[in-house]
Motif scaffolding. Structure first.
Motif, mmCIF file in Angstrom:
data_model
loop_
_atom_site.group_PDB
_atom_site.id
_atom_site.type_symbol
_atom_site.label_atom_id
_atom_site.label_comp_id
_atom_site.label_asym_id
_atom_site.label_seq_id
_atom_site.Cartn_x
_atom_site.Cartn_y
_atom_site.Cartn_z
ATOM 1 N N ARG A 323 -25.841 15.279 6.393
ATOM 2 C CA ARG A 323 -24.534 15.585 5.803
ATOM 3 C C ARG A 323 -24.254 14.693 4.589
ATOM 4 O O ARG A 323 -23.197 14.077 4.472
ATOM 5 C CB ARG A 323 -23.424 15.435 6.843
ATOM 6 N N SER A 324 -25.252 14.612 3.722
ATOM 7 C CA SER A 324 -25.135 13.740 2.561
ATOM 8 C C SER A 324 -24.188 14.289 1.510
ATOM 9 O O SER A 324 -23.706 13.550 0.654
ATOM 10 C CB SER A 324 -26.522 13.506 1.944
ATOM 11 N N ASN A 325 -23.912 15.596 1.539
ATOM 12 C CA ASN A 325 -23.022 16.194 0.551
ATOM 13 C C ASN A 325 -21.598 16.181 1.074
ATOM 14 O O ASN A 325 -21.292 16.771 2.112
ATOM 15 C CB ASN A 325 -23.469 17.638 0.256
ATOM 16 N N ASN A 326 -20.717 15.553 0.349
ATOM 17 C CA ASN A 326 -19.331 15.428 0.788
ATOM 18 C C ASN A 326 -18.475 16.628 0.432
ATOM 19 O O ASN A 326 -17.301 16.694 0.814
ATOM 20 C CB ASN A 326 -18.699 14.167 0.175
ATOM 21 N N ASP A 327 -19.024 17.605 -0.314
ATOM 22 C CA ASP A 327 -18.252 18.761 -0.743
ATOM 23 C C ASP A 327 -18.502 19.993 0.119
ATOM 24 O O ASP A 327 -17.858 21.020 -0.068
ATOM 25 C CB ASP A 327 -18.574 19.107 -2.203
ATOM 26 N N ARG A 328 -19.435 19.936 1.023
ATOM 27 C CA ARG A 328 -19.765 21.081 1.873
ATOM 28 C C ARG A 328 -19.556 20.690 3.329
ATOM 29 O O ARG A 328 -19.973 19.616 3.755
ATOM 30 C CB ARG A 328 -21.219 21.540 1.663
ATOM 31 N N TYR A 329 -18.908 21.587 4.076
ATOM 32 C CA TYR A 329 -18.551 21.242 5.456
ATOM 33 C C TYR A 329 -19.092 22.238 6.480
ATOM 34 O O TYR A 329 -18.884 22.073 7.674
ATOM 35 C CB TYR A 329 -17.023 21.157 5.584
ATOM 36 N N GLY A 330 -19.762 23.289 6.047
ATOM 37 C CA GLY A 330 -20.329 24.256 6.987
ATOM 38 C C GLY A 330 -19.293 25.135 7.650
ATOM 39 O O GLY A 330 -19.468 25.544 8.800
ATOM 40 N N LEU A 331 -18.190 25.434 6.927
ATOM 41 C CA LEU A 331 -17.127 26.259 7.507
ATOM 42 C C LEU A 331 -16.993 27.620 6.819
ATOM 43 O O LEU A 331 -16.395 28.535 7.389
ATOM 44 C CB LEU A 331 -15.786 25.519 7.420
ATOM 45 N N GLY A 332 -17.527 27.756 5.610
ATOM 46 C CA GLY A 332 -17.328 28.987 4.849
ATOM 47 C C GLY A 332 -17.855 30.226 5.553
ATOM 48 O O GLY A 332 -17.128 31.214 5.723
ATOM 49 N N LEU A 333 -19.116 30.201 5.969
ATOM 50 C CA LEU A 333 -19.691 31.374 6.631
ATOM 51 C C LEU A 333 -19.073 31.620 7.994
ATOM 52 O O LEU A 333 -19.009 32.768 8.458
ATOM 53 C CB LEU A 333 -21.214 31.200 6.760
ATOM 54 N N SER A 334 -18.613 30.574 8.675
ATOM 55 C CA SER A 334 -17.921 30.749 9.961
ATOM 56 C C SER A 334 -16.615 31.506 9.761
ATOM 57 O O SER A 334 -16.268 32.395 10.545
ATOM 58 C CB SER A 334 -17.647 29.392 10.608
ATOM 59 N N ILE A 335 -15.884 31.150 8.695
ATOM 60 C CA ILE A 335 -14.638 31.857 8.387
ATOM 61 C C ILE A 335 -14.928 33.312 8.022
ATOM 62 O O ILE A 335 -14.237 34.235 8.480
ATOM 63 C CB ILE A 335 -13.903 31.136 7.240
ATOM 64 N N VAL A 336 -15.963 33.540 7.228
ATOM 65 C CA VAL A 336 -16.351 34.908 6.861
ATOM 66 C C VAL A 336 -16.723 35.711 8.104
ATOM 67 O O VAL A 336 -16.318 36.874 8.260
ATOM 68 C CB VAL A 336 -17.531 34.878 5.862
ATOM 69 N N ASP A 337 -17.479 35.107 9.002
ATOM 70 C CA ASP A 337 -17.898 35.793 10.229
ATOM 71 C C ASP A 337 -16.690 36.172 11.077
ATOM 72 O O ASP A 337 -16.616 37.287 11.610
ATOM 73 C CB ASP A 337 -18.852 34.891 11.020
ATOM 74 N N ASN A 338 -15.718 35.272 11.216
ATOM 75 C CA ASN A 338 -14.515 35.574 12.000
ATOM 76 C C ASN A 338 -13.707 36.702 11.374
ATOM 77 O O ASN A 338 -13.218 37.604 12.076
ATOM 78 C CB ASN A 338 -13.651 34.319 12.133
ATOM 79 N N ILE A 339 -13.550 36.665 10.059
ATOM 80 C CA ILE A 339 -12.787 37.719 9.383
ATOM 81 C C ILE A 339 -13.489 39.068 9.530
ATOM 82 O O ILE A 339 -12.847 40.103 9.753
ATOM 83 C CB ILE A 339 -12.591 37.358 7.896
ATOM 84 N N CYS A 340 -14.805 39.073 9.421
ATOM 85 C CA CYS A 340 -15.557 40.324 9.585
ATOM 86 C C CYS A 340 -15.386 40.887 10.987
ATOM 87 O O CYS A 340 -15.244 42.104 11.175
ATOM 88 C CB CYS A 340 -17.032 40.098 9.277
ATOM 89 N N LYS A 341 -15.397 40.023 11.994
ATOM 90 C CA LYS A 341 -15.221 40.490 13.373
ATOM 91 C C LYS A 341 -13.831 41.076 13.579
ATOM 92 O O LYS A 341 -13.680 42.107 14.239
ATOM 93 C CB LYS A 341 -15.472 39.339 14.345
ATOM 94 N N ILE A 342 -12.807 40.423 13.029
ATOM 95 C CA ILE A 342 -11.437 40.929 13.191
ATOM 96 C C ILE A 342 -11.282 42.280 12.503
ATOM 97 O O ILE A 342 -10.625 43.189 13.031
ATOM 98 C CB ILE A 342 -10.436 39.898 12.624
ATOM 99 N N ASN A 343 -11.903 42.446 11.333
ATOM 100 C CA ASN A 343 -11.775 43.697 10.576
ATOM 101 C C ASN A 343 -12.819 44.736 10.952
ATOM 102 O O ASN A 343 -12.851 45.822 10.364
ATOM 103 C CB ASN A 343 -11.880 43.398 9.079
ATOM 104 N N GLU A 344 -13.721 44.383 11.900
ATOM 105 C CA GLU A 344 -14.799 45.277 12.318
ATOM 106 C C GLU A 344 -15.763 45.565 11.165
ATOM 107 O O GLU A 344 -16.284 46.666 11.025
ATOM 108 C CB GLU A 344 -14.247 46.581 12.891
ATOM 109 N N TYR A 345 -15.988 44.536 10.325
ATOM 110 C CA TYR A 345 -17.012 44.634 9.297
ATOM 111 C C TYR A 345 -18.341 44.137 9.878
ATOM 112 O O TYR A 345 -18.351 43.339 10.800
ATOM 113 C CB TYR A 345 -16.667 43.773 8.079
#
Length: 370
Positions: A323-345
């Motif tokens: 986790r040497s990069n302080n600007d990336r937290y590994g949450l972007g794709l998790s948020i995308v995945d949750n939104i896709c599931k809610i919208n049935e994408y």
């Protein structure tokens, strides 16, 4: 001898006592005899028979019938009980395992519901057993994932807090050091902003994990994409030169603007950050009979394994374990995945044979209706 008046061609059976004092029956019969060449003559016939032997036989038969009936009931009970017990053995075995589950859990054993030796298999019980095992396996994964997420969240929050504490302690110890005083407020503000981004992303992840109010409206995808590019321009100066758009849609998309913009923003941000510097980011938007398909493809300097690709949608997962990069937290794709599931994408993430990284979102046209 009994001689009762009977109509011709009729008979009667009566109870009598024979001369030897035995109980018997008399058969009385009256008929009209017609000898050859003679006048018809009425005949009266009486037959006596003892019923003592018959009563004994019928008594024995009654006893045998009653005895066989009782014996058959006993045999049926024993056989039915044996069959039922044999059939319920798998269910009893499963029930005993369920009773011992908490004890096994306390013993820290990897407990699952399995068959005991010499236990017959029945499809009805197998279905229950398999569903219980699937439930346990799913919950184990959820618990392990929650532990991992909790640990990662603690790590992400702990790091900036430790930096703030360290900077503050150093500044208190050397208050007259101009080098520290000159950048102290800027460093604190930068660390605080990083903490703010982490917390906002975690709140967004929590928001998209359960329920999300979706207001669908016609969205011009090109206009929305230009807005996303404008928002990301402060992070990537060459974003307009790197984006290669191929849009074949001729009508707006009916979708939630917040959801669609969040999906595109996170996917495009990841593609720009993790791709080879100055390389092109290909965006293809088209449709087929059932879906509107949004595809982002970028060159990747990292070769991911299939397991790592599948883990990319897990919250706070990063390919860089340090986790040497302080600007990336590994949450972007998790948020995308949750939104896709809610919208049935349908969300599909893969790395092509040529090393390019591709993310595909299928938006069903049945969901694109007002």
């Amino acid at each position: 001898m009994l001689h009762k008046k009977l109509p011709l061609n009729s008979y009667q059976i009566v109870d009598i006592t024979l001369p030897n004092r035995e109980i018997g029956k008399a058969f009385l019969y009256s008929y009209l005899a017609k000898p050859k060449d003679q006048k018809p003559t009425p005949i009266y016939l009486t037959i006596y028979a003892s019923t003592t032997g018959l009563d004994k036989v019928t008594g024995i038969l009654d006893i045998l019938l009653i005895g066989s009936f009782l014996l058959s009931m006993i045999i049926m009970r024993v056989v039915a009980r044996a069959i039922v017990n044999k059939g319920l053995n798998p269910l009893v075995n499963l029930n005993d395992q369920i009773k011992l589950f908490n004890y096994q859990k306390q013993q820290r054993q990897n407990h699952s519901f399995t068959f005991e030796e010499n236990t017959p298999s029945y499809i009805e019980v197998d279905l229950i057993r398999n569903e219980l095992n699937n439930f346990l396996e799913t919950n184990r994964k959820m618990v392990d994932n929650e532990k991992r997420i909790t640990s990662d969240i603690a790590h992400e929050i702990k790091t900036p807090i430790a930096e703030i504490i360290t900077l503050t302690e150093v500044h208190q110890r050397f208050p007259d050091d101009e080098r520290l005083a000159k950048t102290f407020t800027t460093d604190i503000l930068q660390i605080s902003n990083r903490m703010k981004v982490i917390v906002e992303n975690l709140l967004l992840l929590q928001r998209t994990s359960h329920s999300l109010s979706i207001y669908k409206e016609p969205i011009e995808i090109t206009t929305l994409l230009n807005s996303v590019i404008h928002d990301l321009n402060f992070k990537y100066d060459d974003i307009k030169q790197r984006i290669v758009l191929n849009n074949t849609l001729h009508q707006p998309i009916i979708a939630g603007e917040f959801c669609l913009k969040t999906i595109i923003t996170n996917l495009l941000d990841n593609a720009l950050f993790y791709s080879v510097p100055s390389s092109a980011i290909n965006i293809v938007i088209n449709d087929d009979a059932q879906n509107v398909v949004f595809t982002i493809t970028n060159s990747s300097p990292i070769n991911y394994s299939e397991t790592e690709v599948n883990k990319l949608v897990q919250p706070l997962f990063q390919h860089d374990d340090s986790r040497s990069n302080n600007d990336r937290y590994g949450l972007g794709l998790s948020i995308v995945d949750n939104i896709c599931k809610i919208n049935e994408y349908e969300l599909s993430i893969s790395q092509l044979t040529n090393g390019e990284f591709q993310v595909l979102v299928r938006i069903p046209k049945k969901n694109c209706r007002e």
